[in-house]
Design a protein around this motif. Structure first.
Motif, short mmCIF file in Angstrom:
data_model
loop_
_atom_site.label_atom_id
_atom_site.label_comp_id
_atom_site.label_asym_id
_atom_site.label_seq_id
_atom_site.Cartn_x
_atom_site.Cartn_y
_atom_site.Cartn_z
N THR A 30 -32.56 -9.97 18.90
CA THR A 30 -32.98 -10.95 19.90
C THR A 30 -33.41 -12.19 19.15
O THR A 30 -34.34 -12.14 18.33
CB THR A 30 -34.13 -10.41 20.76
N VAL A 31 -32.72 -13.30 19.41
CA VAL A 31 -32.92 -14.54 18.65
C VAL A 31 -33.39 -15.64 19.60
O VAL A 31 -32.73 -15.92 20.61
CB VAL A 31 -31.62 -14.98 17.95
N LEU A 32 -34.52 -16.25 19.29
CA LEU A 32 -34.97 -17.42 20.01
C LEU A 32 -34.23 -18.64 19.49
O LEU A 32 -34.25 -18.92 18.29
CB LEU A 32 -36.48 -17.62 19.84
N VAL A 33 -33.57 -19.35 20.39
CA VAL A 33 -32.81 -20.55 20.02
C VAL A 33 -33.52 -21.75 20.62
O VAL A 33 -33.32 -22.10 21.79
CB VAL A 33 -31.35 -20.48 20.51
N THR A 34 -34.41 -22.38 19.85
CA THR A 34 -35.06 -23.58 20.35
C THR A 34 -34.03 -24.71 20.35
O THR A 34 -33.08 -24.70 19.58
CB THR A 34 -36.28 -23.97 19.50
N GLY A 41 -27.62 -26.11 19.44
CA GLY A 41 -28.30 -24.99 20.07
C GLY A 41 -27.40 -24.19 20.98
O GLY A 41 -27.37 -22.95 20.90
N TRP A 42 -26.65 -24.85 21.86
CA TRP A 42 -25.80 -24.07 22.76
C TRP A 42 -24.67 -23.40 22.00
O TRP A 42 -24.23 -22.30 22.37
CB TRP A 42 -25.26 -24.92 23.91
N ARG A 43 -24.22 -24.03 20.92
CA ARG A 43 -23.17 -23.40 20.10
C ARG A 43 -23.72 -22.15 19.40
O ARG A 43 -23.04 -21.13 19.30
CB ARG A 43 -22.64 -24.41 19.09
#
Length: 295
Positions: A30-34, A41-43
């Motif tokens: 589970t990775v938080l993508v700020t 980010g969306w990529r």
């Protein structure tokens, strides 16, 4: 002036397939993508999902809200997270950025996050201070230090000037090794999900130095219409930024970053992924084919 300039734009017109990365992928994470709606980010989130990981979008409007400036949102955003992609808004060079990133990185370490990947900028002293803060937080870490994004011309406020046929910028004869956001995302995902990237500083550039005159020529060739470059003063450009609701400090970044300090190539893409960086001309042709520059 990279990831978070006009970061709410996220057209799904990725102009490169997800690259093949080196290393060995681990168990699903589970990775938080700020900055999860920004250009990289969306990529990053899209690639993580395709690989079977869970990408938690870190933004104020996400189902689990995240706000860099509101530390009361951090615990929920980090709950169950094992790795995080840090893309600070609006830019690491802005006042207070280093202190905020430092506090968040230490908070993430205490929450059990094992790997932090920081999106950083070339030639920015404040960005390098943020890199040092992340490295000292107590987690594994990787720095992805980037040149200017090619996608600034299609997914940020350079889009309108391209559509109008004139790039009016305070840059003179400066040259820059523009880097493709798809390359950045590939490197970031490798660092977030594979062994062998801990403690690395990957400096990412494209394979060529280009002036903004060169950029205009490449865009003209790709679109089949004339796109000119015009040099303007910092003061004139600050006024332009005000009309589109962006901080005037972005104009100062032009003079700081494009003073020659970054006029050299780096091999970070090849070191991280084992393949060459994507050329601006390839980006321009593929982006033109997507229709985003049609007028």
């Amino acid at each position: 002036m990279n990831e978070n300039t006009n970061s709410t734009q996220q057209p799904r017109t990725s102009t490169a397939a997800t690259g093949t990365t080196a290393g060995t992928a681990g168990a699903p994470r589970t990775v938080l993508v700020t900055g999860g709606t920004g250009k990289t980010g969306w990529r990053v989130a899209e690639r993580l999902t395709a690989l079977g990981h869970t990408a938690r979008i870190g933004s104020r409007t996400a189902p689990v809200p995240f706000d860099w400036e509101d530390d009361t949102t951090w615990d929920a955003a980090l709950d169950g997270v094992t790795a995080a992609y840090l893309a600070y808004y609006p830019d690491l060079a802005f006042p207070g950025a280093v202190e905020t990133v430092d506090a968040f990185a230490r908070h993430a370490a205490k929450a059990g996050v094992r790997q932090l990947v920081l999106l950083s900028g070339r030639g920015e002293e404040a960005a390098q201070a943020a890199e040092q803060a992340v490295a000292a937080a107590g987690t594994g870490w990787t720095v992805v230090r980037c040149a200017w994004f090619s996608q600034n011309f299609s997914e940020a406020f350079f889009l309108e000037p391209v559509l109008s046929g004139e790039l009016a910028l305070p840059v003179g004869a400066a040259v820059e090794p523009f880097v493709d956001a798809d390359d950045i995302a590939d490197v970031a995902v490798a660092a977030l999900t594979e062994d062998g990237h801990d403690g690395e500083v990957y400096e990412l550039t494209g394979p060529r130095l280009l002036s903004f005159v060169d950029v205009a020529a490449e865009l003209s060739a790709a679109t089949g219409r004339e796109i000119r470059f015009t040099a303007v003063s910092v003061e004139e450009y600050r006024a332009v930024l005000a009309t589109v609701g962006l901080p005037g400090e972005f104009a100062d970044l032009f003079t700081m970053i494009l003073d020659g300090r970054n006029a050299h190539l780096a091999d970070g893409v090849r070191r991280a992924l084992g393949r060459p960086a994507r050329d601006f001309a390839d980006y321009a042709r593929a982006t033109a084919a997507s229709g985003v520059w049609n007028v």
